[in-house]
Design a protein around this motif. Sequence first.
Motif, PDB file in Angstrom:
ATOM      1  N   HIS A  36     -76.891 -57.759  15.753  1.00 44.93           N
ATOM      2  CA  HIS A  36     -77.914 -58.072  14.750  1.00 44.93           C
ATOM      3  C   HIS A  36     -79.316 -58.041  15.379  1.00 44.93           C
ATOM      4  O   HIS A  36     -80.248 -57.438  14.832  1.00 44.93           O
ATOM      5  CB  HIS A  36     -77.612 -59.449  14.149  1.00 44.93           C
ATOM      6  CG  HIS A  36     -78.265 -59.709  12.838  1.00 44.93           C
ATOM      7  ND1 HIS A  36     -77.994 -60.822  12.077  1.00 44.93           N
ATOM      8  CD2 HIS A  36     -79.187 -59.010  12.142  1.00 44.93           C
ATOM      9  CE1 HIS A  36     -78.722 -60.778  10.972  1.00 44.93           C
ATOM     10  NE2 HIS A  36     -79.458 -59.693  10.992  1.00 44.93           N
ATOM     11  N   HIS A  87     -86.511 -61.220  10.241  1.00 46.57           N
ATOM     12  CA  HIS A  87     -85.508 -61.489  11.278  1.00 46.57           C
ATOM     13  C   HIS A  87     -86.032 -62.439  12.343  1.00 46.57           C
ATOM     14  O   HIS A  87     -85.312 -63.339  12.784  1.00 46.57           O
ATOM     15  CB  HIS A  87     -85.002 -60.180  11.896  1.00 46.57           C
ATOM     16  CG  HIS A  87     -83.979 -59.501  11.044  1.00 46.57           C
ATOM     17  ND1 HIS A  87     -84.307 -58.584  10.083  1.00 46.57           N
ATOM     18  CD2 HIS A  87     -82.622 -59.647  10.980  1.00 46.57           C
ATOM     19  CE1 HIS A  87     -83.204 -58.181   9.457  1.00 46.57           C
ATOM     20  NE2 HIS A  87     -82.164 -58.805   9.993  1.00 46.57           N
ATOM     21  N   TRP A 135     -82.119 -62.193   1.292  1.00 45.37           N
ATOM     22  CA  TRP A 135     -82.357 -63.418   2.040  1.00 45.37           C
ATOM     23  C   TRP A 135     -82.384 -64.601   1.087  1.00 45.37           C
ATOM     24  O   TRP A 135     -82.853 -64.478  -0.049  1.00 45.37           O
ATOM     25  CB  TRP A 135     -83.722 -63.345   2.743  1.00 45.37           C
ATOM     26  CG  TRP A 135     -83.856 -62.185   3.686  1.00 45.37           C
ATOM     27  CD1 TRP A 135     -84.183 -60.894   3.342  1.00 45.37           C
ATOM     28  CD2 TRP A 135     -83.637 -62.187   5.095  1.00 45.37           C
ATOM     29  NE1 TRP A 135     -84.190 -60.106   4.475  1.00 45.37           N
ATOM     30  CE2 TRP A 135     -83.866 -60.872   5.554  1.00 45.37           C
ATOM     31  CE3 TRP A 135     -83.288 -63.190   6.016  1.00 45.37           C
ATOM     32  CZ2 TRP A 135     -83.744 -60.522   6.903  1.00 45.37           C
ATOM     33  CZ3 TRP A 135     -83.176 -62.840   7.344  1.00 45.37           C
ATOM     34  CH2 TRP A 135     -83.403 -61.527   7.786  1.00 45.37           C
ATOM     35  N   ASP A 169     -79.964 -65.018   6.422  1.00 39.05           N
ATOM     36  CA  ASP A 169     -79.794 -63.594   6.144  1.00 39.05           C
ATOM     37  C   ASP A 169     -78.476 -63.405   5.386  1.00 39.05           C
ATOM     38  O   ASP A 169     -77.413 -63.805   5.875  1.00 39.05           O
ATOM     39  CB  ASP A 169     -79.763 -62.849   7.489  1.00 39.05           C
ATOM     40  CG  ASP A 169     -79.840 -61.341   7.369  1.00 39.05           C
ATOM     41  OD1 ASP A 169     -79.519 -60.809   6.294  1.00 39.05           O
ATOM     42  OD2 ASP A 169     -80.210 -60.709   8.380  1.00 39.05           O
ATOM     43  N   HIS A 173     -74.578 -57.242   7.333  1.00 37.17           N
ATOM     44  CA  HIS A 173     -74.557 -57.125   8.801  1.00 37.17           C
ATOM     45  C   HIS A 173     -74.716 -58.493   9.475  1.00 37.17           C
ATOM     46  O   HIS A 173     -74.405 -58.638  10.643  1.00 37.17           O
ATOM     47  CB  HIS A 173     -75.617 -56.127   9.293  1.00 37.17           C
ATOM     48  CG  HIS A 173     -77.040 -56.532   9.058  1.00 37.17           C
ATOM     49  ND1 HIS A 173     -77.966 -55.723   8.434  1.00 37.17           N
ATOM     50  CD2 HIS A 173     -77.718 -57.659   9.371  1.00 37.17           C
ATOM     51  CE1 HIS A 173     -79.136 -56.336   8.382  1.00 37.17           C
ATOM     52  NE2 HIS A 173     -79.012 -57.514   8.940  1.00 37.17           N
TER      53      HIS A 173
HETATM   54 FE   LIG Z   1     -80.305 -58.931   9.232  1.00 32.17          FE
END
Ligand SMILES: [Fe+2]
Length: 222
Positions: A36, A87, A135, A169, A173
């Motif tokens: 990630h 992120h 998100w 998140d 992924h």
């Molecule tokens: Fe992500």
Amino acid sequence: MSEQPERMAPVFELPPLPYDLADLEPTLSARTLAVHHGKHHARYVDTLNRLLAEENFSAHSLEEIIAIARASETTALFNNAAQAWNHAFFWESMAKARSAPSGPLAEAIQAHFGSTAALAEAFIAAGAGHFGSGWVWLIARHGTLEVVSTHDAATPFLEEGSTPLLTCDVWEHAYYLDYQQDRPNWLKSWWEELANWSFAAQQFEASRNRSPGWHYPLPITG
Ligand SMILES: [Fe+2]
């Protein structure tokens, strides 16, 4: 006549994780975190830097670039810049030590949601019910607390008067290697074990002082 120095586009770095890869296990595996951070996040930052260089952007903070990209509807730049930001904020939203809300933030949670358990329920439901990638956020807005979800790269810090406190998140992924399709379990585990309430309290304090709070590290050139 002296020559003007060539303008250099800003170059952003991938911020290091604020913990070791295995520190968030077993809730979040070192394998997921490595991919990630080292692949997904790194790629957003690399693409951001390439786009900035191609467009010969003048120096700006990442926050300014995101605002400009949104206003000008420069989609690729917005997506990569905002994902770089989201992120980095997400890494700060997690801690290896379990924590709980305290102080003025705990009081605000009580006032706006009734209890931390009620906030947890709202946060997990918002993330679990979010269709597709995105998100889920706890934000402070004009003196109140809200749970919101955003699609793809969208980020709430651009909204006037909004300060994000925490984010999780919910792109696949983020959790698929550890939880497969079970996003609600990812959110529940994340909330109980990883949510960084010390960081959330700092952000809440910033919102009360009308200061910007956390920002992405400034570019190394530009
Ligand atoms: Fe992500």
